[in-house]
Design an enzyme around this catalytic site. Structure first.
Site, PDB file in Angstrom:
ATOM      1  N   LYS A   1      78.210  65.702 -34.283  1.00 17.80           N
ATOM      2  CA  LYS A   1      77.952  67.060 -34.809  1.00 17.80           C
ATOM      3  C   LYS A   1      76.566  67.163 -35.435  1.00 17.80           C
ATOM      4  CE  LYS A   1      81.492  66.519 -37.516  1.00 17.80           C
ATOM      5  NZ  LYS A   1      82.117  65.316 -36.969  1.00 17.80           N
TER       6      LYS A   1
ATOM      7  N   ASP B   1      82.996  61.732 -35.883  1.00 18.62           N
ATOM      8  CA  ASP B   1      81.959  60.953 -35.196  1.00 18.62           C
ATOM      9  C   ASP B   1      81.651  61.485 -33.797  1.00 18.62           C
ATOM     10  OD1 ASP B   1      82.026  59.189 -37.409  1.00 18.62           O
ATOM     11  OD2 ASP B   1      83.736  58.150 -36.517  1.00 18.62           O
TER      12      ASP B   1
ATOM     13  N   GLN C   1      83.856  65.189 -40.405  1.00 20.70           N
ATOM     14  CA  GLN C   1      85.075  64.625 -39.796  1.00 20.70           C
ATOM     15  C   GLN C   1      85.504  65.483 -38.586  1.00 20.70           C
ATOM     16  OE1 GLN C   1      85.390  65.009 -43.584  1.00 20.70           O
ATOM     17  NE2 GLN C   1      84.164  63.173 -43.475  1.00 20.70           N
TER      18      GLN C   1
ATOM     19  N   GLY D   1      78.906  60.572 -41.862  1.00 21.33           N
ATOM     20  CA  GLY D   1      77.579  59.998 -41.629  1.00 21.33           C
ATOM     21  C   GLY D   1      76.992  60.594 -40.371  1.00 21.33           C
ATOM     22  N   HIS D   2      75.769  61.070 -40.466  1.00 20.04           N
ATOM     23  CA  HIS D   2      75.108  61.595 -39.267  1.00 20.04           C
ATOM     24  C   HIS D   2      73.884  60.736 -38.994  1.00 20.04           C
ATOM     25  CE1 HIS D   2      77.226  65.105 -40.553  1.00 20.04           C
ATOM     26  NE2 HIS D   2      76.357  65.400 -41.491  1.00 20.04           N
TER      27      HIS D   2
ATOM     28  N   GLY E   1      72.323  61.288 -24.578  1.00 16.85           N
ATOM     29  CA  GLY E   1      71.584  60.255 -25.312  1.00 16.85           C
ATOM     30  C   GLY E   1      71.331  60.726 -26.727  1.00 16.85           C
TER      31      GLY E   1
ATOM     32  N   ARG F   1      93.201  70.131 -61.204  1.00 14.81           N
ATOM     33  CA  ARG F   1      92.345  70.819 -62.187  1.00 14.81           C
ATOM     34  C   ARG F   1      91.827  69.887 -63.277  1.00 14.81           C
ATOM     35  NH1 ARG F   1      96.854  75.173 -62.343  1.00 14.81           N
ATOM     36  NH2 ARG F   1      97.894  73.218 -61.881  1.00 14.81           N
TER      37      ARG F   1
ATOM     38  N   ASP G   1      76.589  60.123 -21.059  1.00 16.46           N
ATOM     39  CA  ASP G   1      75.881  58.989 -20.456  1.00 16.46           C
ATOM     40  C   ASP G   1      76.654  57.684 -20.597  1.00 16.46           C
ATOM     41  OD1 ASP G   1      75.127  59.653 -23.236  1.00 16.46           O
ATOM     42  OD2 ASP G   1      74.096  57.715 -23.155  1.00 16.46           O
TER      43      ASP G   1
ATOM     44  N   THR H   1      87.500  55.385 -46.063  1.00 18.20           N
ATOM     45  CA  THR H   1      86.136  54.855 -46.166  1.00 18.20           C
ATOM     46  C   THR H   1      85.887  54.269 -47.565  1.00 18.20           C
ATOM     47  OG1 THR H   1      85.323  57.010 -46.879  1.00 18.20           O
ATOM     48  CG2 THR H   1      85.237  56.553 -44.513  1.00 18.20           C
TER      49      THR H   1
HETATM   50  P1  IMP Z   1      88.654  59.144 -46.307  1.00 20.19           P
HETATM   51  O1  IMP Z   1      88.112  60.437 -45.820  1.00 20.19           O
HETATM   52  O2  IMP Z   1      87.610  58.171 -46.751  1.00 20.19           O
HETATM   53  O3  IMP Z   1      89.735  59.333 -47.331  1.00 20.19           O
HETATM   54  O4  IMP Z   1      89.379  58.421 -45.066  1.00 20.19           O
HETATM   55  C1  IMP Z   1      90.550  58.960 -44.446  1.00 20.19           C
HETATM   56  C2  IMP Z   1      90.500  58.747 -42.945  1.00 20.19           C
HETATM   57  O5  IMP Z   1      89.483  59.549 -42.385  1.00 20.19           O
HETATM   58  C3  IMP Z   1      90.177  57.322 -42.519  1.00 20.19           C
HETATM   59  O6  IMP Z   1      90.860  57.046 -41.312  1.00 20.19           O
HETATM   60  C4  IMP Z   1      88.690  57.355 -42.248  1.00 20.19           C
HETATM   61  O7  IMP Z   1      88.274  56.364 -41.349  1.00 20.19           O
HETATM   62  C5  IMP Z   1      88.559  58.746 -41.648  1.00 20.19           C
HETATM   63  N1  IMP Z   1      87.229  59.334 -41.816  1.00 20.19           N
HETATM   64  C6  IMP Z   1      86.713  59.861 -42.932  1.00 20.19           C
HETATM   65  N2  IMP Z   1      85.472  60.331 -42.708  1.00 20.19           N
HETATM   66  C7  IMP Z   1      85.219  60.109 -41.416  1.00 20.19           C
HETATM   67  C8  IMP Z   1      84.107  60.420 -40.576  1.00 20.19           C
HETATM   68  O8  IMP Z   1      83.109  61.007 -40.972  1.00 20.19           O
HETATM   69  N3  IMP Z   1      84.217  60.027 -39.281  1.00 20.19           N
HETATM   70  C9  IMP Z   1      85.336  59.414 -38.800  1.00 20.19           C
HETATM   71  N4  IMP Z   1      86.394  59.122 -39.540  1.00 20.19           N
HETATM   72  C10 IMP Z   1      86.340  59.472 -40.841  1.00 20.19           C
END
Ligand code: IMP
Length: 424
Positions: free
Chosen positions: A16, A13, A223, A40-41, A415, A142, A332, A128
């Site tokens: 990126k 987060d 991530q 998520g972007h 921003g 596999r 900011d 998530t």
């Molecule tokens: P998973 O990737 O859903 O298996 O989650 C494993 C850990 O990674 C958890 O703590 C999630 O909150 C964190 N996580 C997974 N994707 C993101 C992301 O895009 N941003 C921030 N944390 C993430």
């Protein structure tokens, strides 16, 4: 032949997507190399806000190759939802390419993710719940189903059949009769195959062709380094390797294809889900930072944990990624927050002083940050467009980060909009 990796330097987060979007404009293509719709972007183009989970941010540049690499795990339901959303907004999807070798997230992966978290109880990871871990587990075992399998009914059915029996057995402890039917799942996934067939290709070859021509390709990570399955705060990590080295595997290029590694960090720190977070501010100030920064997950809406900038973790991220450039986002948000603390070392419970990330989990869980206090500023930064316009305290803050990490800060975000970025 410039290959540029953009990677999260903290716990994800970091913003990126915005950087990829900005750099994609000049580049000749973008490829995402790991993760799935756990990411998520949010991209702001003029008045329009776009939210993506799977499709690389470069899709907004009509016709530009925008690839989902073999290292990504794809939930076709989410992918098709994003395609429909973009089409409805008139975005040209001509540049989209999907690796035939990428693995699919199947309905049982979502169920297993939730069941796994429930089984762990108090020790849960805080995933998530998008099926990411179980999909990567099947890939390693596999037993995975790949994008190319969607194009052949016989193969698809055989592979789903092979996967279903063990999955039903695993799930039985949580659901007496999990709704997993071979015939309807095969038909459903064949239909997804029909929808995305036109985009499926050998993305590794495509990247190679571009790089050989001297084109610039952006390798987009999801991530962040501290969520890396090998180098992060295991087991509180994601199930893939977000770090720059994984760009080679997840896109199908050799290490010599990578010329630059841009690490992206927020001006402070956040984390979603469970796990160690040494500079966490579990107090009113942390709440104020959450509100000021809008720190709520793009994927799950969960409030993010907030904390001070951790330069020990950032130095570690720089070491394991090989940063050539550093980007600091959301500067900011620190406006008006008073004096700023930055973590420059740790003290363990037994009193030992550390200036590097420790390898042992028991130490990691009990780190006490040692802070250096830097003066804050009250000026609104959102309209600042050059280094000279930044208040001295903000410049000093960035210089301090650059010196401590040993990598220059090249860009600073002030921003969410595309033009709210300063080149230093
Ligand atoms: P998973 O990737 O859903 O298996 O989650 C494993 C850990 O990674 C958890 O703590 C999630 O909150 C964190 N996580 C997974 N994707 C993101 C992301 O895009 N941003 C921030 N944390 C993430």
């Amino acid at each position: 032949m410039p290959g540029i990796v953009i990677v999260g330097a903290q716990w994800g987060d970091e913003g990126k997507g915005k950087l990829v979007d900005l750099m994609a404009e000049q580049a000749d293509g973008v490829i995402r190399y790991q993760g799935g719709n756990n990411a998520g972007h949010t991209i702001v183009h003029g008045e329009t806000v776009y939210k993506f989970h799977l499709i690389p941010s470069g899709i907004l540049y009509s016709g530009k190759p925008c690839m989902i690499g073999n290292g990504v795990v794809i939930d076709p339901v989410v992918l098709i939802g994003e395609l429909d959303g973009l089409k409805a907004r008139g975005i040209d999807l001509g540049g989209l390419k999907i690796s035939a070798n990428a693995h699919l997230i199947m309905p049982y992966h979502l169920m297993l993710d939730t069941a796994g978290e429930q089984r762990l109880g108090k020790l849960h990871i805080g995933t998530t719940r998008r099926g990411i871990g179980p999909a990567y587990m099947d890939k390693a075992a596999r037993l995975g189903i790949r994008v190319q399998d969607l194009l052949d009914e016989k193969i698809l059915k055989k592979k789903i059949a092979a996967a279903l029996a063990p999955k039903k057995a695993q799930l039985r402890a949580w659901e007496k009769d999990p709704a997993l039917d071979l015939q309807s799942m095969t038909e459903e996934y064949l239909a997804y195959g029909n929808r995305i067939e036109q985009y499926i290709t050998d993305t590794a070859k495509l990247v190679h062709t571009h790089l050989t021509k001297g084109d610039t390709i952006i390798f987009e990570g999801a991530q962040g380094a501290m969520l890396d399955i090998d180098h992060g705060t295991y087991p509180f990590v994601t199930s893939s390797n977000p770090i720059a080295g994984a760009a080679c595997v997840g896109a199908g290029v050799g290490p010599t294809a990578i010329d630059e590694v841009w690490g992206v960090a927020k001006a402070y720190a956040t984390r979603v889900g469970q796990g160690p977070f040494p500079t966490e501010l579990d107090d009113e100030f942390g709440e104020a930072l959450r509100q000021a920064g809008g720190e709520f997950g793009t994927t799950t809406g969960r409030p993010r944990r907030t904390g001070w900038m951790d330069l020990v973790a950032l130095r570690y991220a720089s070491r394991i990624n090989g940063f050539t450039n550093l980007v600091i986002t959301k500067l900011d948000v620190l406006t008006g927050q008073g004096d700023l603390q930055v973590c420059t070392g740790y003290r363990t419970d037994s009193g030992a002083e550390l200036d590097d990330w420790p390898y042992h989990q028991s130490v990691v869980h009990h780190l006490n940050p040692v802070y250096t206090t830097l003066p804050g500023w009250d000026d609104d930064l959102t309209k600042v467009r050059s280094k000279e316009q930044l208040p001295q305290a903000a410049r000093d803050y960035l210089d301090f980060i650059g010196e401590q990490v040993g990598v220059k800060v090249s860009l600073v975000g002030v921003g969410p909009a595309r033009d709210q970025i300063i080149e230093l």
